[in-house]
Motif scaffolding. Structure first.
Motif, PDB file in Angstrom:
ATOM      1  N   LEU A 251       0.833  -1.204   0.000  1.00 21.03           N
ATOM      2  CA  LEU A 251       0.000   0.000   0.000  1.00 21.03           C
ATOM      3  C   LEU A 251       0.865   1.251   0.000  1.00 21.03           C
ATOM      4  O   LEU A 251       0.552   2.239  -0.695  1.00 21.03           O
ATOM      5  N   ARG A 252       1.972   1.233   0.754  1.00 20.22           N
ATOM      6  CA  ARG A 252       2.851   2.411   0.784  1.00 20.22           C
ATOM      7  C   ARG A 252       3.450   2.673  -0.596  1.00 20.22           C
ATOM      8  O   ARG A 252       3.515   3.812  -1.063  1.00 20.22           O
ATOM      9  N   GLN A 255       0.855   4.115  -2.829  1.00 20.16           N
ATOM     10  CA  GLN A 255       0.566   5.514  -2.509  1.00 20.16           C
ATOM     11  C   GLN A 255       1.645   6.437  -3.111  1.00 20.16           C
ATOM     12  O   GLN A 255       1.327   7.507  -3.659  1.00 20.16           O
ATOM     13  N   ARG A 256       2.923   6.001  -2.994  1.00 24.80           N
ATOM     14  CA  ARG A 256       4.011   6.819  -3.542  1.00 24.80           C
ATOM     15  C   ARG A 256       3.903   6.892  -5.056  1.00 24.80           C
ATOM     16  O   ARG A 256       4.130   7.953  -5.667  1.00 24.80           O
ATOM     17  N   ARG A 258       1.204   6.655  -6.813  1.00 29.00           N
ATOM     18  CA  ARG A 258       0.089   7.528  -7.153  1.00 29.00           C
ATOM     19  C   ARG A 258       0.455   8.983  -7.000  1.00 29.00           C
ATOM     20  O   ARG A 258       0.094   9.835  -7.840  1.00 29.00           O
ATOM     21  N   GLU A 259       1.236   9.344  -5.946  1.00 30.19           N
ATOM     22  CA  GLU A 259       1.663  10.727  -5.741  1.00 30.19           C
ATOM     23  C   GLU A 259       2.581  11.186  -6.877  1.00 30.19           C
ATOM     24  O   GLU A 259       2.472  12.310  -7.389  1.00 30.19           O
ATOM     25  N   LYS A 279      -3.984   5.129  -9.220  1.00 30.43           N
ATOM     26  CA  LYS A 279      -5.063   5.155  -8.228  1.00 30.43           C
ATOM     27  C   LYS A 279      -5.703   3.773  -8.057  1.00 30.43           C
ATOM     28  O   LYS A 279      -6.028   3.353  -6.938  1.00 30.43           O
ATOM     29  N   GLU A 282      -3.447   1.640  -5.986  1.00 27.90           N
ATOM     30  CA  GLU A 282      -3.511   2.016  -4.564  1.00 27.90           C
ATOM     31  C   GLU A 282      -4.782   1.455  -3.899  1.00 27.90           C
ATOM     32  O   GLU A 282      -4.733   0.952  -2.771  1.00 27.90           O
ATOM     33  N   GLN A 286      -5.015  -1.212  -0.801  1.00 31.81           N
ATOM     34  CA  GLN A 286      -5.767  -0.902   0.421  1.00 31.81           C
ATOM     35  C   GLN A 286      -6.750  -2.028   0.755  1.00 31.81           C
ATOM     36  O   GLN A 286      -6.891  -2.424   1.918  1.00 31.81           O
TER      37      GLN A 286
END
Length: 509
Positions: A251-252, A255-256, A258-259, A279, A282, A286
Motif C-alpha cells: 500500500l505504501r 501511494q508513492r 500515485r503521488e 489510483k 492504490e 488498500q
C-alpha cells in the motif's frame, strides 16, 4: 273373703267412671300448596296455605332471574285473583323480605273459583306468571277437606342453596345430532410449518446477538444468531501477520506511485491514464490490507474465544418462518460445525389435528362429514376446520389410518405435540331429546341427570345416551322434552341425595 271382694268392687267401678276420657283428635292443618312456573325470563316458586274467604294467607313468592339464576333483589310483586264474573282483587308487596323472596299477604273477599296471576315489576325486568284456577274455601273446615298436594319422593334442594352456588337449568328439547365416533388425535405442525436452522459454516456463535429462548415468538426473517467463520489457516498466526505486513508495504508503494503520477500528470509529462492506473493500484493495495487485517482479527477472536470480528464477516442465521422457538442448541461463544442443527421453529397457527382411525373402523370413513375437538377447560367442543386428507395406507406399527384436519389456533390454546380427543361425524343424523353434556353426572359408573320437578324438588333419572355433537348429547331414555335438567350444580344435588339429613327450611314468609 268373698265379702271382701264385694266391698272393693264398687270402688273399682267408681274409679273407672271418674277416669278422664282421651282428648278428641283435632284435624291436621292443611298442607302448604307449592307452585312452580317458568317463563323465558324468570322462575316462580310460590308457597301458600289453602285460601279461606276473609282470612289472611301469607304467600312466599320466590323469583329467580333465569339470565344468571340469581335471586331478584328488588321490585314489586302483585298477586291477582280474578273471578269468573270479572271481579278482581290484588295484593302486593313493594320489596322482597330477603333477596329473591317476596312476602305477600292475600285476603280473599269471597269463596269460589278464581284465576290467579303473579306479576313482577322491577327495574331489571318485568314478567307475568299465569297460574290458572285456584279454589277459595268458605271456612277452615272446608279448606282442611280440600284437595291435598300429591306426595312423591324427591330430592330437596332449597332456593337459598341454589342461589349461593353456580347453578343453572335448561329445558330439554329435541335436537337432530349426527352419529359420531370419539378417537384419539395429536396436534402437529402444518405442512411447511416447521423449520430447522443448521450451521452453513464451521465457526463460533457471536456474542454480540442474543439467541432467542425456547418458547419465544419469532418473526420471519428475524436474525436468530451470527456465526463467526473459522479462518482458512486457524493455527498459522505468523502467516497472517506476514500477509498484513506485505499488504502494508504494498500500500505504501502504491501511494508513492500515485503521488508521483499526480505530479507528472500535472506537469503534462504523462497522460491521464497513467494516473488512473496508479489510483487503481492504490485502491487494490488498500483492499488487500483490509482483508489481511480482518483475517488476523478473525483469527485472534477465534483463538481467544472473546469478542467479535467485524460485523461484515458474520454469517447471519434468520428464521425462515414465523412461529415459536421450539428448541435451541446454540450458545453464544460456542463453536459449531457445518450442518449442525442449531434451532427449530414451529408455526402454531394454523395447525394440523391428526386422528388415528383403527383399521377395523375404516369402513365408515367414506361417510365422514366433519368433526369437533374436545378441549379440557372449555365448556363446548371446538369445530374442526377443513379436512386436509383421509389416509388410505395403514400404518404398519399402529394399524391405523390418519385423518388430518386443519384448525386455526390464533389464541394458542393448542400446543404442538399435544394429545387430544376428537369426535368424527358421519352424514347420518338422529332426532331425540338432547341435553348439554354438563348435565350428565357419573353415579357409580352410570350416567344420570337431575330433573327439576318443582322449585326446590329434584328427581334423579338414569339415562341412556346417544350421539354427541356441539356440547349436546341425545337422551334415548330417561327424560322427555319440556322437562328441566340441571346443567350446573348437579353434583351438589347428588350429594344432597346421599345425605340423610333433611335441610332446614330458611324462608322468611
Amino acid at each position: 273373703m268373698k265379702r271382701s271382694w264385694l266391698s272393693i268392687l264398687p270402688l273399682l267401678l267408681l274409679a273407672a267412671c271418674n277416669k278422664s276420657s282421651p282428648p278428641a283428635k283435632t284435624p291436621e292443618d292443611p298442607k302448604t300448596i307449592a307452585v312452580t312456573r317458568w317463563t323465558e325470563r324468570t322462575e316462580l316458586f310460590m308457597e301458600y296455605p289453602p285460601l279461606v274467604a276473609g282470612q289472611n294467607a301469607r304467600f312466599a313468592v320466590h323469583l329467580t332471574d333465569l339470565r344468571n339464576f340469581k335471586p331478584l333483589s328488588e321490585g314489586r310483586v302483585t298477586v291477582e285473583l280474578r273471578s269468573g264474573g270479572g271481579r278482581s282483587e290484588t295484593f302486593q308487596t313493594d320489596a322482597p323480605s330477603r333477596p329473591g323472596i317476596f312476602g305477600v299477604t292475600v285476603k280473599p273477599g269471597s269463596a269460589g273459583a278464581f284465576s290467579m296471576t303473579v306479576r313482577l315489576d322491577s327495574p331489571a325486568l318485568r314478567d307475568t306468571h299465569e297460574l290458572g284456577e285456584v279454589q277459595v274455601y268458605a271456612n277452615a273446615q272446608a279448606a282442611a277437606k280440600g284437595e291435598q298436594p300429591e306426595q312423591r319422593e324427591v330430592i330437596k334442594f332449597l332456593k337459598e342453596q341454589q342461589w349461593t352456588l353456580d347453578f343453572a337449568t335448561v329445558t330439554v328439547a329435541e335436537r337432530s345430532l349426527r352419529e359420531s365416533r370419539r378417537v384419539s388425535a395429536e396436534v402437529r405442525p402444518r405442512t411447511g410449518g416447521e423449520a430447522e436452522i443448521i450451521a452453513p459454516v464451521a465457526g463460533r456463535l457471536a456474542t454480540s446477538s442474543a439467541i432467542p429462548t425456547v418458547g419465544t415468538l419469532v418473526q420471519k426473517g428475524q436474525v436468530l444468531a451470527k456465526i463467526l467463520p473459522r479462518t482458512a489457516t486457524p493455527s498459522d498466526r505468523a502467516t497472517l501477520e506476514l500477509a498484513v505486513q506485505e499488504a502494508t508495504t504494498a500500500l505504501r508503494l502504491a501511494q508513492r506511485d500515485r503521488e508521483r503520477a499526480e505530479r507528472l500528470a500535472t506537469a503534462g509529462a504523462v497522460p491521464g491514464k497513467r494516473l488512473d492506473e496508479a489510483k487503481a493500484a492504490e485502491a487494490t493495495a488498500q483492499a488487500r490490507l483490509n482483508a489481511a487485517q480482518a483475517r488476523l482479527t478473525q483469527h485472534e477472536s477465534s483463538r481467544s474465544a472473546e469478542g467479535d470480528a467485524p460485523g461484515d464477516s458474520h454469517f447471519l442465521l434468520r428464521a425462515p418462518i414465523a412461529g415459536i422457538m421450539a428448541s435451541t442448541h446454540g450458545t453464544s461463544g460456542a463453536s459449531v460445525e457445518v450442518g449442525e442443527n442449531l434451532f427449530r421453529v414451529v408455526a402454531t397457527d394454523p395447525v394440523f389435528i391428526v386422528a388415528s382411525i383403527p383399521e377395523a373402523e375404516a369402513w365408515w370413513l367414506h361417510q365422514l362429514a366433519g368433526g369437533e375437538l374436545e378441549l379440557s377447560g372449555h365448556p363446548k367442543p371446538v369445530p374442526l376446520g377443513r379436512v386436509v386428507s383421509v389416509g388410505r395406507v395403514v400404518d404398519a406399527e399402529s394399524r391405523t389410518l390418519p385423518v388430518i384436519f386443519e384448525v386455526r389456533n390464533q389464541d394458542a390454546r393448542l400446543a404442538v405435540g399435544q394429545a387430544v380427543f376428537i369426535r368424527l361425524f358421519t352424514s347420518t343424523a338422529t332426532k331425540a331429546p338432547a341435553v348439554p353434556e354438563s348435565a350428565l353426572v357419573d353415579d357409580a359408573g352410570r350416567p344420570v341427570v337431575f330433573v327439576q320437578v318443582a322449585g326446590e324438588s329434584f328427581a334423579r333419572r338414569a339415562v341412556r345416551l346417544g350421539s354427541r355433537e356441539a356440547g349436546y348429547v341425545l337422551i334415548l331414555e330417561g327424560v322427555k322434552p319440556g322437562e328441566r335438567v340441571v346443567t350446573r350444580g348437579a353434583y351438589q344435588i347428588r350429594l344432597a341425595a346421599l345425605s340423610s339429613q333433611i335441610p332446614a327450611h330458611g324462608h322468611v314468609h
